[in-house]
Design a protein around this motif. Sequence first.
Motif, PDB file in Angstrom:
ATOM      1  N   THR A 113      63.824  -8.168  17.012  1.00 24.75           N
ATOM      2  CA  THR A 113      64.452  -7.087  16.244  1.00 24.75           C
ATOM      3  C   THR A 113      63.577  -5.847  16.250  1.00 24.75           C
ATOM      4  O   THR A 113      64.043  -4.724  16.451  1.00 24.75           O
ATOM      5  CB  THR A 113      64.699  -7.541  14.798  1.00 24.75           C
ATOM      6  N   ARG A 149      73.303   3.050  11.885  1.00 23.58           N
ATOM      7  CA  ARG A 149      73.931   1.850  12.415  1.00 23.58           C
ATOM      8  C   ARG A 149      73.637   0.703  11.455  1.00 23.58           C
ATOM      9  O   ARG A 149      72.595   0.681  10.780  1.00 23.58           O
ATOM     10  CB  ARG A 149      73.382   1.500  13.805  1.00 23.58           C
ATOM     11  N   ASP A 151      72.500  -2.245  11.932  1.00 21.29           N
ATOM     12  CA  ASP A 151      71.264  -2.986  12.159  1.00 21.29           C
ATOM     13  C   ASP A 151      70.065  -2.267  11.541  1.00 21.29           C
ATOM     14  O   ASP A 151      69.106  -2.911  11.109  1.00 21.29           O
ATOM     15  CB  ASP A 151      71.033  -3.224  13.648  1.00 21.29           C
ATOM     16  N   LEU A 155      68.623  -3.334   7.646  1.00 20.05           N
ATOM     17  CA  LEU A 155      67.209  -3.683   7.641  1.00 20.05           C
ATOM     18  C   LEU A 155      66.481  -2.965   6.506  1.00 20.05           C
ATOM     19  O   LEU A 155      65.666  -3.555   5.800  1.00 20.05           O
ATOM     20  CB  LEU A 155      66.582  -3.322   8.989  1.00 20.05           C
TER      21      LEU A 155
END
Length: 822
Positions: A113, A149, A151, A155
Amino acid sequence: MVRVVNGILEVGRASARPAARLLLAAVAVCLIPAATASAQATSSGGRYFPQKDLIAYFDFEGLDAHGDAWKQTSAQKLLNDTKLGALLEDLAGQVVGLAQKDTPEDKRMPADTYLALVKRAARDGFAVAAFGEAPRNVRAGLVLRKANRPDVTGLIETATKPAPGGDQPAPKTETQKGRAVHQIQELVWWAEGDDLVVSNKDGFEAITDVADGKAPSAAGNPLVAPLAKGEDGVVPVAYGFFDLTALPPMSPDAVKLGFDGLKRVEVQWGFQEDALMTSVRFVAPSPRRGVLAMFDQPALTLKSLPPIPAGRSAFAAFSVDPLKTYEQFVAISKEQNPASAEGFDAMEGAIRGQLGFDLRTDLLKNLGPGLALYSQGPAVAMENLDVQAAMLAAYGGLTVSLQARDEDALAKHLETLVNVANQAISRPGGNSPQLRKREGKETIYTLEFPPGTMPPQFASLSPSVGLGKDQLVISGTVEGVEKALALSAPGAARWAPEGAFARPAERLPKEFFALYVSDPSETLPQLIPNLPQLLDSIKAQIPPGVAANPLNEIHIDADKLPKADELKALLFPATTAITTDAQGMRLVQREPLPSLTSPATAGVLAGLMLPAVQSAREAARRAQCVNNEKQIMLAMHNYHSANNAFPRDITDKDGKPLLSWRVAILPFIEQNDLYMKFKLDEPWDSPNNKPLLAEMPKAFLCPSLAKADPTMTTYRGFEGPGAMFEAGQDIGMAAVTDGTSNTIMIVEAKEAAPWTKPGGLAFDQGADADPAHYGAGSSHPGGFNAGFDDGSVRFIKDTVAVQVFKALVTRAGGEVIAADQF
């Protein structure tokens, strides 16, 4: 905790290991994927930042914005067409794990990631700026292009969620000016279309006013537009500046040094054909004062380079006027401290009085400005992995060439300097190194060492200085001086920009005052394929238990190692040039890989690695010292097995000591031939025995000693009532009633002694105090090694209590000592 580092959101506690993060950042720079060739340029990140009161600005447009240019570079091909990219990505993943060892599991970011975010940021780009009025009202902002986004936002939300029972305030979200603004303590972040913006709370209003068209943007700043344009075929990808005039006035000391003349620093990074280009400009208009004036030196060109041997793949050349530079240094020192004027006058007066010539007019005026540094040492094959041999080859072959303007005048002064130097290094008895003039037409002085005083590994070194008709040369070997002076002969083969160096030379500025050239194709293709062996070699230098060693957790996958020939085919010489003009100084770098040869990067890495390197070296030296004492203790026990007692000083029939116990154990450390050379019925300094001092076994020399005398040892025993060495007594194992694991046999001593001389460290157990540990001590930080009667070697801390140490020295004192007491 969430931080922004180089445009990447970093997640983790503040206690995460900084060294690992630094290493990760360095590796992550290279993890750049192939960009799409059809990508269009993104709009400037400056459209979010205010033009007014702009202090600093940096915009990385992203690789997708320049996909066609990026695909032409050797860096892109090295990372994507060879296994180098996969290797770096694997190493970066391991470092991510190390960096998050102290981070709670629910806060850790998987390596893939993290690396995906790094790659995406490299493709999309980012911009950062500081604006306002320094120092009290400085605001800052960061724009992450195309980062709105799930992701990324998910996070951030996960990372900022407070731990159960903790005192960290929960993030809050409010609608302001039509935006969902998320606040994390003193930071806020929100979306602007596809982009994410991070700022301190005070910067929100100014940034959103620009985004809403209510205030002019930094994109229109007159300093930004020139940096965004390329020259000489350079495609700018990243650029920025730091306006020093926007800061508060400098301190009086800085003004005296002339630093107030530095107005701005400008940076540009991009592509030029297959090369990466870096330009750093220090805007400091003439006339310059103080330190900045030292950059005003005569110019060099490729045709006026100092003598450098043909075929050199790496060298540095400078143009430095010694007299002018010295006078500038004196002027700066006097400006800072007027009292220093007397010191310089006294020094120059002493030189005139003792040497008979004037420092400025007779010496410095006759030197320069051409200066070259290069190595003539033989290459060391990486498969040998002999670090010491590599260092000796590098430093032994290092050559410095300084332009000589008047050979006759300098020859006279050089002879005077040599005579003075010989007087300074001479020692009583005549056993001293001396600079001696070699026979021949050329003026060469070589430092010669008396037989037996130079360690074998340094035997190839012969430091020398030579003077020819146009250069003064200093080298680690006499052969190096001879080869350098031979370059002054007509028709000599000097370095020229030929072959692989031709194209980089064409891209150099016409004039410069400093030039650094290196060819990574000569080193990198050897280094990378041998990384597993090199890493194992480095790991082996750090003994277990000395300190935590994160290198043990790094592993290199041999299947991901690129082939040497693939790397070599894509590499080419790198150049760094520094130029000056009326507007300031500029560093221009052209290279095949990011920061491969950058002097700035090399300096930072050296600064970061130096403590670790020094620690590793000392750990290795301390380990060797331990091995020495273990060898001695094994010999002690073997002697005991043969004689039913530990060794003591060799005496005559009347009990007068003649030779040390160290001579007695020679047969037990595989030195029987040396032992047979001694006359055991004569004292250590007899005509027969004294010359044997020069044959001291390596086991008696601690490698950590600075300026060690190869005839002297610091491995000594305590001598006195109750100690293991007691005059006139044969002491066996049965006499050690305190226990062999609690009784010291030998230690490292602060004062070295001739290794064959009898006598030890005086021990008086009746003394009330022992501030000096009875003479025990070492060059190792924090303590010294000691050999115990059971054959073990342990490290005694300098902080050991007096009574505890005294108990360790006595063999039958009846004390009970725990291992954690020393």
